[in-house]
Design an enzyme around this catalytic site. Structure first.
Site, PDB file in Angstrom:
ATOM      1  N   CYS A 134     -49.984 -33.909 108.030  1.00  0.00           N
ATOM      2  CA  CYS A 134     -48.957 -34.931 107.870  1.00  0.00           C
ATOM      3  C   CYS A 134     -47.760 -34.418 107.079  1.00  0.00           C
ATOM      4  O   CYS A 134     -46.671 -34.995 107.159  1.00  0.00           O
ATOM      5  CB  CYS A 134     -49.560 -36.162 107.191  1.00  0.00           C
ATOM      6  SG  CYS A 134     -51.106 -36.680 107.962  1.00  0.00           S
ATOM      7  N   THR A 166     -63.896 -33.617 105.741  1.00  0.00           N
ATOM      8  CA  THR A 166     -64.386 -34.785 105.006  1.00  0.00           C
ATOM      9  C   THR A 166     -65.890 -34.934 105.226  1.00  0.00           C
ATOM     10  O   THR A 166     -66.649 -35.181 104.281  1.00  0.00           O
ATOM     11  CB  THR A 166     -63.668 -36.062 105.496  1.00  0.00           C
ATOM     12  OG1 THR A 166     -62.271 -35.858 105.363  1.00  0.00           O
ATOM     13  CG2 THR A 166     -64.075 -37.286 104.704  1.00  0.00           C
TER      14      THR A 166
HETATM   15  C1  LIG Z   1     -47.190 -33.067 112.406  1.00  0.00           C
HETATM   16  C2  LIG Z   1     -48.194 -34.145 112.200  1.00  0.00           C
HETATM   17  C3  LIG Z   1     -47.924 -35.176 111.330  1.00  0.00           C
HETATM   18  C4  LIG Z   1     -48.849 -36.194 111.139  1.00  0.00           C
HETATM   19  N1  LIG Z   1     -48.546 -37.204 110.268  1.00  0.00           N
HETATM   20  C5  LIG Z   1     -49.447 -38.189 110.064  1.00  0.00           C
HETATM   21  C6  LIG Z   1     -49.182 -39.204 109.117  1.00  0.00           C
HETATM   22  O1  LIG Z   1     -48.151 -39.192 108.436  1.00  0.00           O
HETATM   23  N2  LIG Z   1     -50.113 -40.193 108.974  1.00  0.00           N
HETATM   24  C7  LIG Z   1     -51.264 -40.211 109.685  1.00  0.00           C
HETATM   25  O2  LIG Z   1     -52.081 -41.121 109.517  1.00  0.00           O
HETATM   26  N3  LIG Z   1     -51.546 -39.237 110.587  1.00  0.00           N
HETATM   27  C8  LIG Z   1     -50.673 -38.232 110.787  1.00  0.00           C
HETATM   28  N4  LIG Z   1     -50.966 -37.239 111.668  1.00  0.00           N
HETATM   29  C9  LIG Z   1     -52.232 -37.318 112.441  1.00  0.00           C
HETATM   30  C10 LIG Z   1     -53.414 -36.776 111.651  1.00  0.00           C
HETATM   31  O3  LIG Z   1     -53.107 -35.503 111.183  1.00  0.00           O
HETATM   32  C11 LIG Z   1     -54.634 -36.737 112.561  1.00  0.00           C
HETATM   33  O4  LIG Z   1     -54.908 -38.060 112.959  1.00  0.00           O
HETATM   34  C12 LIG Z   1     -55.867 -36.153 111.899  1.00  0.00           C
HETATM   35  O5  LIG Z   1     -55.626 -34.858 111.455  1.00  0.00           O
HETATM   36  C13 LIG Z   1     -57.037 -36.132 112.897  1.00  0.00           C
HETATM   37  O6  LIG Z   1     -58.142 -35.516 112.328  1.00  0.00           O
HETATM   38  P1  LIG Z   1     -59.224 -34.772 113.250  1.00  0.00           P
HETATM   39  O7  LIG Z   1     -60.266 -34.221 112.345  1.00  0.00           O
HETATM   40  O8  LIG Z   1     -59.614 -35.647 114.360  1.00  0.00           O
HETATM   41  O9  LIG Z   1     -58.420 -33.579 113.938  1.00  0.00           O
HETATM   42  P2  LIG Z   1     -57.584 -32.405 113.265  1.00  0.00           P
HETATM   43  O10 LIG Z   1     -57.226 -32.713 111.874  1.00  0.00           O
HETATM   44  O11 LIG Z   1     -56.500 -32.082 114.230  1.00  0.00           O
HETATM   45  O12 LIG Z   1     -58.613 -31.193 113.238  1.00  0.00           O
HETATM   46  C14 LIG Z   1     -59.182 -30.688 114.419  1.00  0.00           C
HETATM   47  C15 LIG Z   1     -59.481 -29.208 114.232  1.00  0.00           C
HETATM   48  O13 LIG Z   1     -60.437 -28.838 115.198  1.00  0.00           O
HETATM   49  C16 LIG Z   1     -60.152 -27.546 115.657  1.00  0.00           C
HETATM   50  N5  LIG Z   1     -60.802 -27.374 116.961  1.00  0.00           N
HETATM   51  C17 LIG Z   1     -60.536 -28.050 118.108  1.00  0.00           C
HETATM   52  N6  LIG Z   1     -61.366 -27.636 119.082  1.00  0.00           N
HETATM   53  C18 LIG Z   1     -62.150 -26.686 118.545  1.00  0.00           C
HETATM   54  C19 LIG Z   1     -63.200 -25.865 119.058  1.00  0.00           C
HETATM   55  N7  LIG Z   1     -63.599 -25.973 120.330  1.00  0.00           N
HETATM   56  N8  LIG Z   1     -63.772 -24.975 118.224  1.00  0.00           N
HETATM   57  C20 LIG Z   1     -63.379 -24.879 116.931  1.00  0.00           C
HETATM   58  N9  LIG Z   1     -62.397 -25.605 116.411  1.00  0.00           N
HETATM   59  C21 LIG Z   1     -61.802 -26.513 117.190  1.00  0.00           C
HETATM   60  C22 LIG Z   1     -58.643 -27.545 115.749  1.00  0.00           C
HETATM   61  O14 LIG Z   1     -58.150 -26.223 115.721  1.00  0.00           O
HETATM   62  C23 LIG Z   1     -58.251 -28.336 114.481  1.00  0.00           C
HETATM   63  O15 LIG Z   1     -58.041 -27.441 113.409  1.00  0.00           O
HETATM   64  C24 LIG Z   1     -50.072 -36.188 111.855  1.00  0.00           C
HETATM   65  C25 LIG Z   1     -50.355 -35.142 112.746  1.00  0.00           C
HETATM   66  C26 LIG Z   1     -49.443 -34.124 112.911  1.00  0.00           C
HETATM   67  C27 LIG Z   1     -49.758 -33.010 113.857  1.00  0.00           C
END
Ligand SMILES: Cc1cc2nc3c(=O)[nH]c(=O)nc-3n(C[C@H](O)[C@H](O)[C@H](O)COP(=O)(O)OP(=O)(O)OC[C@H]3O[C@@H](n4cnc5c(N)ncnc54)[C@H](O)[C@@H]3O)c2cc1C
Length: 564
Positions: free
Chosen positions: A44, A16
């Site tokens: 999700c 995003t």
């Molecule tokens: C099975 C499941 C179902 C879900 N269902 C819902 C739902 O229905 N509703 C809802 O609101 N939320 C849901 N969530 C939660 C939601 O997906 C997360 O809150 C959201 O994706 C968080 O976004 P983020 O960018 O913080 O992390 P993420 O989307 O997890 O992305 C982080 C990325 O960073 C990468 N990364 C980490 N460390 C490093 C590094 N050192 N170097 C390079 N890459 C790295 C990881 O590999 C990952 O791909 C769900 C989560 C899961 C796992």
């Protein structure tokens, strides 16, 4: 000169941010790293692909590195783990997992969106458990799906009753497995309060899930084909899903000396800037302020990650918009039910010493005379003095989502419970009632704020009756015969006026009906006739859902797969 922005993590928050950055600046150099093979996928949706509701795996991939690079001109490097941040020289070290080479990359500004990973505690036997999985990524999903499709396991144990655990329990039932769900607390889905979770417990049991509450896993035996619980249960299984929560991926931040909170979340200011002005952090990895109580907390959900992804880009380009905190609005499908919450629950408010009032209502999802209506259990939590809305919870088969979304919007608009009756919401019989459930909850709560009624809660009434107080059940006699609160006397509301002379004058009389409405009318009759009267909030239905849950919990209702 164009600036170089590096993003760590390419899924919800990272992607995003990258897209918004490009829309704000066509000249910036944007490099996005992810240690996984995929970016911008639908975490999700993963449980629903395992369960077969989402059939096409490609649909999980919202963007591929190629499509995103083409549209947004972002340099996307997958299978590339960022292993170190050198803040002094403004460089990062990247481990290219395909070539096993490590190299350095410079940045002007850095965004961390590394997410949170499943907690895997050192339970005895966990390393030997062959079919034990956690679920976070597409490869995790592929592994579980392949195992389910190829090995056709019949018995699953899901450990942890949070949203992902409950969604997995449903999806594994959908593929025909016997499922045991083990939860250490006395309830699943922590954002709910217990009496609301009790409805969900019932649904899980009705759908054949063997629900074990108040018990934790002690050990795995026989390569994970037996799960031993703290309370001495032994459960045979050939698939274990471990979903007891997540912890922030904070190692990069910690090693770089950025500030993190007591629960490990990266600390940021309201503009999502870390303790280093060149480094921002967003998503599951950060600490946020609770929108309601302003305390720091961690709420790993997709809306905050997406919102912060946009705001961080805006803030880096001088369009300063603060992140106002997380309300924690959430929703999940649990078989035939929808479960949704927003804001704080009673447990949170109690732990913070914040005074609150509660109402439970059970209105129909739409007009009762139009086919398909079903009850919604709707709970509203608010400040009795000001009417400020602290939170809401709803469980039902239809129309739960829009009611919680309306209340979440009301909270953000600083409306109070006194404003809820005045919300003019869309109505026709297939969709709602002329008094929408949100209006109804507002009316009941307004009555409390305005002092028209006093209530007691489901957990207080037994002790009140045991102390010799009068409890009048104002339902009709056929309802009373189907089930009643011990010690209650049955005087239907329409007969109440002719029984007033039998009632005690100088002590509080307690009243209840099925859901609260007739109890309210009876309470008004009594008060207008000089009695002190208090209504049981939510009526017999709220009380009974807890009683039934406790009985089912003791008898371990559900498809029991517990082996001795
Ligand atoms: C099975 C499941 C179902 C879900 N269902 C819902 C739902 O229905 N509703 C809802 O609101 N939320 C849901 N969530 C939660 C939601 O997906 C997360 O809150 C959201 O994706 C968080 O976004 P983020 O960018 O913080 O992390 P993420 O989307 O997890 O992305 C982080 C990325 O960073 C990468 N990364 C980490 N460390 C490093 C590094 N050192 N170097 C390079 N890459 C790295 C990881 O590999 C990952 O791909 C769900 C989560 C899961 C796992």
């Amino acid at each position: 000169m164009s600036k170089k922005i590096v993003i760590v993590g390419g899924v919800a928050g990272g992607s995003t941010a990258a897209a918004r950055l490009r829309r704000l600046d066509e000249t910036a150099e944007i490099v996005m790293f992810d240690k996984g093979e995929y970016i911008s996928y639908a975490n999700c949706g993963l449980p629903y692909y395992i369960g077969g509701t989402i059939e096409d795996r490609k649909k999980l991939l919202v963007q591929t590195p190629e499509s995103m690079a083409a549209r947004y001109n972002v340099d996307i490097r997958t299978l590339s783990e960022v292993t170190r941040i050198d803040r002094e020289n403004k460089t990062i070290s990247v481990h290219d997992l395909s070539s096993d080479q490590t190299y350095e990359e410079t940045y002007d500004q850095l965004i961390l969106s590394p997410g949170a990973r499943p907690i895997v505690p050192p339970i005895p036997g966990i390393d030997e458990a062959k079919a034990l999985f956690t679920l976070r990524t597409i490869p995790d999903t592929d592994r579980i799906k392949a195992y389910v499709d190829e090995q056709k396991p019949s018995e699953a144990v899901v450990i942890g009753g949070g949203f992902i655990g409950v969604e997995m329990a449903e999806n594994l039932r959908d593929v025909g497995m016997n499922v045991t769900l083990i939860e250490m607390a006395n309830q699943i889905m922590p954002p709910l309060d217990y009496e609301m979770a009790a409805i969900v417990h019932q649904q899980l049991r009705d759908k054949g899930v063997n629900l074990i509450l108040n018990d934790g896993v002690k050990a795995f035996k026989n390569n994970g084909t037996k799960v031993l619980t703290q309370n001495g249960k032994v459960i045979g299984t050939n698939l274990i899903i471990l979903s007891i929560g997540v912890r922030p991926e904070n190692e990069l931040a910690v090693n770089a000396g950025l500030s993190v909170g007591t629960r490990g979340g990266i600390q940021v200011d309201e503009y999502l800037q870390t303790s280093d002005p060149s480094i921002y952090a967003i998503g599951d990895a950060i600490e946020v302020k609770c929108y309601i109580n302003k305390q720091t907390t961690m709420i790993p959900l997709a809306w905050p990650a997406n919102r912060q992804g946009r705001l961080v880009a805006d803030n880096m380009y001088g369009k300063y918009t603060p992140y106002n905190g997380t309300l924690g609005t959430s929703i999940a499908k649990v078989f035939d039910y929808t479960v949704s919450t927003t804001g704080n629950n009673e447990k949170t408010l109690k732990s913070l010493g914040i005074n609150y009032e509660v109402v439970h209502v059970h209105p129909s999802s739409h007009a009762g005379y139009y086919p398909g209506a079903s009850p919604i259990a709707l709970k509203l939590i608010f400040d009795q003095e000001t009417g400020k809305i602290f939170g809401a919870q709803a469980v039902g088969k239809n129309g739960v989502d829009k009611r919680i979304d309306v209340i979440a919007t009301a909270i953000k608009g600083d409306l109070t419970v006194l404003d809820l009756p005045d919300l003019e919401l869309a109505y026709a019989p297939p969709y709602s009632s002329a008094k929408d459930p949100v209006n109804m909850a507002g009316y009941v709560a307004s009555n409390i704020v305005e002092g028209l009624i006093e209530t007691v809660q489901w957990h207080e009434i037994d002790a009140i009756v045991e102390n010799g107080r009068t409890l009048i059940d104002v339902r009709n006699s056929s309802e009373f015969k189907k089930g009643y609160i011990n010690g209650a006397i049955n005087i239907p509301v329409d007969d109440l006026r002719s029984h007033l002379h039998e009632l005690p004058q100088n002590e509080t009389i307690y009243v209840h009906c099925q859901v609260g409405l007739r109890g309210y009318i009876a309470t008004r009759i009594l008060r207008e006739n000089g009695f002190i009267a208090v209504n049981l909030d939510g009526g017999y239905r709220t009380y009974d859902q807890v009683i039934r849950d406790k009985l089912d919990s003791i008898s371990n209702k559900g498809v029991s797969k517990t082996n001795g």
